[in-house]
Design a protein around this motif. Structure first.
Motif: not given
Length: 109
Positions: A5, A31, A38, A40, A92, A94-95, A101-103
């Protein structure tokens, strides 16, 4: 292949209708935030080399349009909505975690 991540930006820094681009381990990803969700995807058009982060987002249709030849891609699944593009974009997971924000990207060897 194992994944990792990758933190992209602060969650509060991305508003509806906006896109943010980033590079990680040779990947060009973006993103987008549409209607509070969200998404990605790869950010290079699958038809011709154009950066989709410089394109146009239609938040209502949840698409991004290539600035070069005007193919639109669905942000949810990467599928092109019109020619000349025929190949989908990679998408991808996303969280949001710890206000960021993480991918999820494949870990590079």
């Amino acid at each position: 292949m194992p994944s990792e991540w990758v933190r992209v930006c602060d969650a509060k820094s991305l508003s509806n209708g906006e896109m943010v681009e980033f590079d990680h381990a040779g990947k060009k990803v973006m993103v987008a935030k549409a209607a509070g969700q969200l998404y990605a995807t790869d950010r290079i058009c699958t038809h011709a080399y154009a950066d989709l982060a410089t394109g146009f987002m239609n938040e209502d249709a949840c698409t991004v349009t290539c600035p070069l030849h005007l193919s639109a891609f669905n942000l949810k699944d990467g599928v092109p909505q019109n020619p000349p593009a025929t190949e989908p974009l990679k998408t991808y997971k996303v969280k949001i975690q710890d206000e960021g924000i993480y991918v999820e990207l494949d870990r590079q060897p």
